[in-house]
Scaffold this motif. Sequence first.
Motif, PDB file in Angstrom:
ATOM      1  N   UNK A   9     -66.260  48.158  59.925  1.00 59.56           N
ATOM      2  CA  UNK A   9     -66.083  49.229  61.326  1.00 59.56           C
ATOM      3  C   UNK A   9     -64.680  48.635  61.797  1.00 59.56           C
ATOM      4  N   UNK A  10     -63.307  49.787  61.004  1.00 57.41           N
ATOM      5  CA  UNK A  10     -61.711  49.003  62.015  1.00 57.41           C
ATOM      6  C   UNK A  10     -62.243  48.088  62.926  1.00 57.41           C
ATOM      7  N   UNK A  11     -61.321  46.542  62.295  1.00 60.16           N
ATOM      8  CA  UNK A  11     -61.951  45.504  62.821  1.00 60.16           C
ATOM      9  C   UNK A  11     -62.898  44.600  63.054  1.00 60.16           C
ATOM     10  N   UNK A  12     -63.335  45.119  62.739  1.00 59.05           N
ATOM     11  CA  UNK A  12     -65.000  44.322  62.847  1.00 59.05           C
ATOM     12  C   UNK A  12     -64.685  43.447  62.017  1.00 59.05           C
ATOM     13  N   UNK A  13     -64.146  42.578  61.937  1.00 58.92           N
ATOM     14  CA  UNK A  13     -63.740  40.749  60.754  1.00 58.92           C
ATOM     15  C   UNK A  13     -65.709  40.141  61.047  1.00 58.92           C
ATOM     16  N   UNK A  14     -65.659  40.098  62.044  1.00 58.53           N
ATOM     17  CA  UNK A  14     -67.452  39.067  62.132  1.00 58.53           C
ATOM     18  C   UNK A  14     -68.375  39.711  61.617  1.00 58.53           C
ATOM     19  N   UNK A  21     -71.367  37.623  53.840  1.00 65.98           N
ATOM     20  CA  UNK A  21     -72.261  35.835  53.820  1.00 65.98           C
ATOM     21  C   UNK A  21     -74.448  36.529  53.407  1.00 65.98           C
ATOM     22  N   UNK A  22     -74.543  37.632  54.420  1.00 62.82           N
ATOM     23  CA  UNK A  22     -75.689  38.003  53.800  1.00 62.82           C
ATOM     24  C   UNK A  22     -76.252  38.801  52.172  1.00 62.82           C
ATOM     25  N   UNK A  23     -74.963  39.196  51.650  1.00 62.44           N
ATOM     26  CA  UNK A  23     -75.248  39.588  50.479  1.00 62.44           C
ATOM     27  C   UNK A  23     -75.555  38.655  49.494  1.00 62.44           C
ATOM     28  N   UNK A 110     -76.487  34.353  62.872  1.00 57.15           N
ATOM     29  CA  UNK A 110     -76.210  35.723  63.147  1.00 57.15           C
ATOM     30  C   UNK A 110     -75.396  36.021  64.668  1.00 57.15           C
ATOM     31  N   UNK A 111     -76.562  35.657  65.408  1.00 53.90           N
ATOM     32  CA  UNK A 111     -77.159  35.434  66.746  1.00 53.90           C
ATOM     33  C   UNK A 111     -75.443  34.967  67.516  1.00 53.90           C
ATOM     34  N   UNK A 112     -75.261  33.452  66.694  1.00 55.04           N
ATOM     35  CA  UNK A 112     -74.298  32.802  67.344  1.00 55.04           C
ATOM     36  C   UNK A 112     -73.033  32.527  67.038  1.00 55.04           C
ATOM     37  N   UNK A 113     -72.820  33.798  65.748  1.00 53.95           N
ATOM     38  CA  UNK A 113     -71.339  34.274  65.409  1.00 53.95           C
ATOM     39  C   UNK A 113     -70.880  35.512  66.576  1.00 53.95           C
ATOM     40  N   UNK A 114     -72.304  36.070  67.077  1.00 57.96           N
ATOM     41  CA  UNK A 114     -71.725  37.536  66.906  1.00 57.96           C
ATOM     42  C   UNK A 114     -71.708  37.278  68.598  1.00 57.96           C
ATOM     43  N   UNK A 115     -72.035  35.501  68.828  1.00 63.36           N
ATOM     44  CA  UNK A 115     -71.932  35.046  70.810  1.00 63.36           C
ATOM     45  C   UNK A 115     -70.384  34.769  70.734  1.00 63.36           C
ATOM     46  N   UNK A 116     -70.263  34.498  70.041  1.00 63.29           N
ATOM     47  CA  UNK A 116     -68.990  33.901  70.196  1.00 63.29           C
ATOM     48  C   UNK A 116     -68.154  34.800  70.739  1.00 63.29           C
ATOM     49  N   UNK A 117     -66.267  34.492  72.176  1.00 67.08           N
ATOM     50  CA  UNK A 117     -65.370  35.831  72.138  1.00 67.08           C
ATOM     51  C   UNK A 117     -64.980  35.314  71.299  1.00 67.08           C
ATOM     52  N   UNK A 118     -64.505  34.972  70.080  1.00 65.48           N
ATOM     53  CA  UNK A 118     -63.329  34.155  69.193  1.00 65.48           C
ATOM     54  C   UNK A 118     -63.873  34.106  67.962  1.00 65.48           C
ATOM     55  N   UNK A 119     -63.419  34.469  66.698  1.00 63.05           N
ATOM     56  CA  UNK A 119     -63.409  32.809  65.882  1.00 63.05           C
ATOM     57  C   UNK A 119     -62.384  32.324  65.701  1.00 63.05           C
ATOM     58  N   UNK A 120     -61.853  32.099  66.316  1.00 64.44           N
ATOM     59  CA  UNK A 120     -60.280  31.094  67.099  1.00 64.44           C
ATOM     60  C   UNK A 120     -60.591  30.022  67.129  1.00 64.44           C
ATOM     61  N   UNK A 121     -62.173  30.040  68.266  1.00 63.03           N
ATOM     62  CA  UNK A 121     -62.611  28.566  68.776  1.00 63.03           C
ATOM     63  C   UNK A 121     -62.706  27.553  67.846  1.00 63.03           C
ATOM     64  N   UNK A 122     -62.601  26.442  67.258  1.00 61.85           N
ATOM     65  CA  UNK A 122     -62.300  25.666  66.370  1.00 61.85           C
ATOM     66  C   UNK A 122     -63.495  24.129  67.227  1.00 61.85           C
ATOM     67  N   UNK A 123     -63.921  23.486  65.865  1.00 63.01           N
ATOM     68  CA  UNK A 123     -65.080  22.151  66.207  1.00 63.01           C
ATOM     69  C   UNK A 123     -63.842  21.153  64.739  1.00 63.01           C
ATOM     70  N   UNK A 124     -64.421  20.253  65.512  1.00 63.01           N
ATOM     71  CA  UNK A 124     -64.294  18.723  64.877  1.00 63.01           C
ATOM     72  C   UNK A 124     -65.145  19.143  63.242  1.00 63.01           C
TER      73      UNK A 124
END
Length: 181
Positions: A9-14, A21-23, A110-124
Amino acid sequence: MVVHVNAEAPGDERGALLAFLDAERGGIRRALLGLTDEQAATKPSASELSLSGLLKHVAEVEEGWISRAKGVDPAIRRTEANWDECFRLIEGETVESVLAYWGQVAARTEEFIRSLPTLDATFALPDEPWFPKEDVSMRWVLLRLITEMSRHSGHADIIRESLDGRTAFELVALERGESWG
């Protein structure tokens, strides 16, 4: 094999990234269709890879990356002493049990990724010699997983065709309950 992933859907990057990934996961799952555990453990080429070993590896890799993204240790810690177990089933493990485990990992991803406020969040990245000292985004980890699954999906195609001549096209038809050719 070309796998069609429906447009997001337009704008549904995640959603788009999760669909790709599932494919790629599907290519690995499909390569195992109709095989016994013994057949799936066969190494039909000069490589040390087997289908069951690839299955276990990708399940562990996905779980490990998502755990790191969450800021927790992976459920399974691999060292030089047990690294070989990442690519083969050990006592008590079956293709069916590892597929079920991977299904749970995929659902948690999927649950984790969909729960994130943004995909721009980072981790080391982990403090290990093969990783640079840098932070990566949640988008990066999804792209890393797509790359990992895609690479091993291709390996799975070659291994399966080497085992019994079945191609990805035939396996897609088998998965759908159709005949091929």
